[in-house]
Motif scaffolding. Sequence first.
Motif: not given
Length: 220
Positions: A139-162
Motif C-alpha cells: 500500500h505504498v507507491n514509488k517514489p515514496d522512500p518507504k517502499i524502497y526501505t521496505l525492500l532493503m529491510q525485508k531482504y537485508h540488502l546493503a544500499y551501497e551494494e544495490s
Amino acid sequence: MYKNIIFDLGGVVVDFNPRDFLMDYFMNKSAEDAVYDLTFGSKEWEDLDRGDITRAAANRIMLENAASCGRTFEVQTVIDEWEKILRTKKTTIKTMCKLKLAGYRLYYLSNIAADTMENIKQRDFFPLFDGGIASCDVHVNKPDPKIYTLLMQKYHLAYEESIFVDDNKQNAQAAYNLGITGILYKNKKSFNRALGLCGIHLTNRRAPMPAPQQETKSNS
C-alpha cells in the motif's frame, strides 16, 4: 562492489507505454490526452497500484468519469485492451539471465496492481527474481522512500551494494537519494552501458533463457 540489481517491472522487464497504446488506438492528440487522464493517469490507477481498490471498482469509477465527458467508448476500449501492451522485454530478460549467471541477486520493486502482478508471476522469467515488493501488497507507491526501505529491510540488502533500474526518472532519483545507485532505463544499449559504468561488464556468452511458456492474461 555491487551484489543486488533491483528492477522496476513495467517499462523495464515488460513493455508498458500507455501513450503509444493510446496513439495506436485513437490517433488524435486531444482524445489521447483526455483518455490518459481518465485511465492510466487517473487517481483510480494510482489506487490500483497502491492496492487500495479492486479492478472492478476502479473500472466502474473510470467509466462513470468517462461518461460525464463523453469518452465512454474510448475508456471502455482501454479497459478491454490495455493488457496487450504488457509484452515481455526479451532483451532485458537476456541481461537478467547473464546477471544471474554472474552471481548477482535480482529483485523487483514495482508500482503494480494485484491482478497485473499475478499475470507477471505466471511468466517464465519470474523465477529469476530472488524476491521483491509490489506496491499493491504494501500500500505504498514509488517514489515514496518507504517502499524502497521496505525492500532493503525485508531482504537485508546493503544500499551501497544495490542498483535500482526504472524507466521513470523520479523513481530512479528517489533510490539515489537513499544511497542506492539509480539507473534510468531508456533502452537496451543505454542500460548495458550504465551497468558497465558501474563495473558490471557482461560477456557476450549466450545465457540460457527460461523455458518458454504462454503468457496468460489475468482476469480484470
